[in-house]
Write a protein that holds these residues in place. Structure first.
Motif, PDB file in Angstrom:
ATOM      1  N   CYS A 118       0.838  -1.196   0.000  1.00  0.00           N
ATOM      2  CA  CYS A 118       0.000   0.000   0.000  1.00  0.00           C
ATOM      3  C   CYS A 118       0.879   1.254   0.000  1.00  0.00           C
ATOM      4  O   CYS A 118       2.105   1.180   0.030  1.00  0.00           O
ATOM      5  CB  CYS A 118      -0.911  -0.001   1.228  1.00  0.00           C
ATOM      6  N   VAL A 119       0.242   2.419  -0.004  1.00  0.00           N
ATOM      7  CA  VAL A 119       0.976   3.693  -0.044  1.00  0.00           C
ATOM      8  C   VAL A 119       1.892   3.840   1.167  1.00  0.00           C
ATOM      9  O   VAL A 119       3.057   4.240   1.033  1.00  0.00           O
ATOM     10  CB  VAL A 119      -0.014   4.875  -0.115  1.00  0.00           C
ATOM     11  N   MET A 120       1.388   3.538   2.363  1.00  0.00           N
ATOM     12  CA  MET A 120       2.205   3.681   3.579  1.00  0.00           C
ATOM     13  C   MET A 120       3.469   2.833   3.490  1.00  0.00           C
ATOM     14  O   MET A 120       4.584   3.309   3.763  1.00  0.00           O
ATOM     15  CB  MET A 120       1.394   3.269   4.804  1.00  0.00           C
ATOM     16  N   CYS A 121       3.302   1.578   3.087  1.00  0.00           N
ATOM     17  CA  CYS A 121       4.447   0.677   3.021  1.00  0.00           C
ATOM     18  C   CYS A 121       5.449   1.117   1.953  1.00  0.00           C
ATOM     19  O   CYS A 121       6.664   1.041   2.148  1.00  0.00           O
ATOM     20  CB  CYS A 121       3.972  -0.745   2.747  1.00  0.00           C
ATOM     21  N   PHE A 164      -2.861  -5.710  -5.921  1.00  0.00           N
ATOM     22  CA  PHE A 164      -3.742  -5.282  -4.841  1.00  0.00           C
ATOM     23  C   PHE A 164      -4.476  -4.035  -5.326  1.00  0.00           C
ATOM     24  O   PHE A 164      -3.848  -3.116  -5.862  1.00  0.00           O
ATOM     25  CB  PHE A 164      -2.925  -4.992  -3.587  1.00  0.00           C
ATOM     26  N   ALA A 165      -5.793  -4.006  -5.179  1.00  0.00           N
ATOM     27  CA  ALA A 165      -6.595  -2.897  -5.723  1.00  0.00           C
ATOM     28  C   ALA A 165      -6.093  -1.538  -5.268  1.00  0.00           C
ATOM     29  O   ALA A 165      -6.107  -0.570  -6.031  1.00  0.00           O
ATOM     30  CB  ALA A 165      -8.060  -3.079  -5.329  1.00  0.00           C
ATOM     31  N   ASP A 166      -5.642  -1.440  -4.019  1.00  0.00           N
ATOM     32  CA  ASP A 166      -5.126  -0.175  -3.490  1.00  0.00           C
ATOM     33  C   ASP A 166      -3.597  -0.140  -3.500  1.00  0.00           C
ATOM     34  O   ASP A 166      -2.980   0.652  -2.781  1.00  0.00           O
ATOM     35  CB  ASP A 166      -5.642   0.049  -2.057  1.00  0.00           C
ATOM     36  N   GLY A 167      -2.990  -0.988  -4.293  1.00  0.00           N
ATOM     37  CA  GLY A 167      -1.532  -1.054  -4.339  1.00  0.00           C
ATOM     38  C   GLY A 167      -0.899   0.206  -4.889  1.00  0.00           C
ATOM     39  O   GLY A 167      -1.461   0.871  -5.768  1.00  0.00           O
ATOM     40  N   ALA A 168       0.289   0.518  -4.385  1.00  0.00           N
ATOM     41  CA  ALA A 168       0.964   1.764  -4.760  1.00  0.00           C
ATOM     42  C   ALA A 168       2.181   1.530  -5.649  1.00  0.00           C
ATOM     43  O   ALA A 168       2.988   2.428  -5.857  1.00  0.00           O
ATOM     44  CB  ALA A 168       1.388   2.522  -3.501  1.00  0.00           C
ATOM     45  N   PHE A 212      -1.370   3.374  -7.811  1.00  0.00           N
ATOM     46  CA  PHE A 212      -0.317   4.389  -7.969  1.00  0.00           C
ATOM     47  C   PHE A 212       0.967   3.701  -8.416  1.00  0.00           C
ATOM     48  O   PHE A 212       1.092   2.484  -8.323  1.00  0.00           O
ATOM     49  CB  PHE A 212      -0.061   5.135  -6.654  1.00  0.00           C
ATOM     50  N   LYS A 213       1.908   4.511  -8.883  1.00  0.00           N
ATOM     51  CA  LYS A 213       3.265   4.039  -9.192  1.00  0.00           C
ATOM     52  C   LYS A 213       4.232   4.982  -8.498  1.00  0.00           C
ATOM     53  O   LYS A 213       4.969   5.742  -9.129  1.00  0.00           O
ATOM     54  CB  LYS A 213       3.512   4.019 -10.700  1.00  0.00           C
ATOM     55  N   ILE A 214       4.219   4.912  -7.182  1.00  0.00           N
ATOM     56  CA  ILE A 214       4.995   5.873  -6.397  1.00  0.00           C
ATOM     57  C   ILE A 214       6.483   5.801  -6.740  1.00  0.00           C
ATOM     58  O   ILE A 214       7.177   6.832  -6.774  1.00  0.00           O
ATOM     59  CB  ILE A 214       4.763   5.641  -4.891  1.00  0.00           C
ATOM     60  N   HIS A 215       6.983   4.624  -7.026  1.00  0.00           N
ATOM     61  CA  HIS A 215       8.421   4.481  -7.292  1.00  0.00           C
ATOM     62  C   HIS A 215       8.857   5.184  -8.571  1.00  0.00           C
ATOM     63  O   HIS A 215      10.050   5.357  -8.804  1.00  0.00           O
ATOM     64  CB  HIS A 215       8.791   3.000  -7.365  1.00  0.00           C
ATOM     65  N   THR A 216       7.911   5.603  -9.404  1.00  0.00           N
ATOM     66  CA  THR A 216       8.265   6.294 -10.649  1.00  0.00           C
ATOM     67  C   THR A 216       8.137   7.811 -10.535  1.00  0.00           C
ATOM     68  O   THR A 216       8.421   8.520 -11.511  1.00  0.00           O
ATOM     69  CB  THR A 216       7.374   5.814 -11.812  1.00  0.00           C
TER      70      THR A 216
END
Length: 344
Positions: free
Chosen positions: A283-286, A304-308, A313-317
């Motif tokens: 998730c976003v927090m993790c 995961f539907a709420d996966g980041a 999201f694609k936080i790492h990008t």
């Protein structure tokens, strides 16, 4: 009872059942945008150099430096083997009829050597991956600086069979941890931290949210590693499957409370350069915790539907982050997905 590593019966052939797909940025995966540009045939090849120089001066095609100015004609047996880009359709002067004379200002470009204009589509931005390059090249020749790392990863050819066997082994530990957490009434999510240099498992964790709402499996792993390095906030001694393993080549899993900060003075900052294997997309927090702890790579099994890291999201990008890492999904996909089905 034998350690989980020895009891694991996987073989290299099992690795054919899954592929580690790279999770790339939207810019790398989206369809190339095309824009309209006026082009014209070059009727006299000897005038090509002059035409390019004059066109570059009058219509420099700003933002399209990745597009080649001249291409070979696509028509077989064409009397005019070369074609040249003139200007963007959006930048062309207002006119009732399009002609080479109306498009090119007098004195700026000599009309000799050019045929009548026509409209072509060219890529609006440089291609970042081979699929984008192949798509763009169908319309007009384009420069491409290939990253072989990305190309091989997209084709599922980046990791060797031996590497995939190790990846499968690491994820199998995460699956086993997820099952142990589920047996304790927790959500079936497991995570494993690996030192890719020594090829050793450093920490194992599973979901512990019955103890604390923030104790996702990834957070548990990070906190275990941090605690051994003199930080961390929590004790997971009551959960035997949540353990720390010395990063040396020969080691035995022990509870993190049995280790002291001075034992690991040579450790990097939390997870610097480490690999994380987790059964379900974080998730976003993790993910933000992984950013702050300087993780090297993340491998996850099920979406995961709420996966980041790909689904929501694609936080790492995100370009403005101060740390970036690689992400691959699909390792032991079915086994990880089955965990979610059983636990839901």
């Amino acid at each position: 009872m034998e350690p989980e590593t020895k009891r694991w019966k996987g073989t290299m052939s099992d690795t054919d059942s899954w592929i580690a797909h790279p999770v790339l940025s939207d810019e790398q995966t989206q369809v190339i945008e095309l824009i309209d540009v006026f082009a014209a045939p070059i009727v006299n090849k000897r005038e090509t150099s002059r035409l390019i120089k004059e066109l570059n001066s009058v219509y420099p095609l700003k933002g399209l430096q990745h597009v080649k100015r001249v291409r070979a004609s696509k028509e077989v047996g064409c009397r005019h083997p070369l074609e040249v880009l003139l200007c963007l359709v959006s930048e062309a002067p207002n006119m009732t009829s399009v002609s080479i004379v109306s498009l090119l200002p007098s004195g700026g470009v000599g009309h000799d050597g050019l045929g009548e204009p026509f409209v072509v589509k060219v890529p609006a931005r440089p291609p970042l991956t081979r699929p984008q390059f192949e798509q763009a090249s169908k319309h007009w020749p384009t420069s491409f600086h290939e990253d072989k790392h990305v190309t091989d990863a997209m084709r599922g050819q980046f990791f060797s069979r031996a590497q995939k066997a190790k990846m499968q082994l690491y994820m199998s530990h995460a699956v086993a941890a997820a099952k142990k957490g589920r047996d304790l009434g927790m959500e079936a999510v497991g995570a494993v931290m690996v030192n890719p240099v020594s090829e050793t498992i450093i920490a194992v964790g599973h979901d512990c949210r019955r103890k604390h709402p923030l104790h996702h499996a990834v957070m548990v792993c990070i906190d275990i590693v941090a605690r051994v390095q003199g930080g961390g906030c929590y004790s997971f001694d009551t959960y035997p499957a949540c353990s720390y393993t010395s990063p040396g080549p020969v080691s035995t899993p022990v509870p993190p409370s049995c280790l002291h900060a001075e034992d690991t003075t040579q450790q990097p900052y939390i997870c610097t350069g480490y690999d994380l294997y987790v059964t379900r997309e974080p998730c976003v927090m993790c993910v933000m915790a992984l950013v702050h702890s300087r993780i090297g790579r993340v491998f996850y099994g099920a979406d995961f539907a709420d996966g980041a890291l790909g689904s929501k999201f694609k936080i790492h990008t995100q370009k403005d982050l101060n740390h970036h890492f690689e992400v691959y999904k699909g390792v032991l996909h079915k086994q990880c997905q089955d965990l979610n089905c059983v636990s839901s």
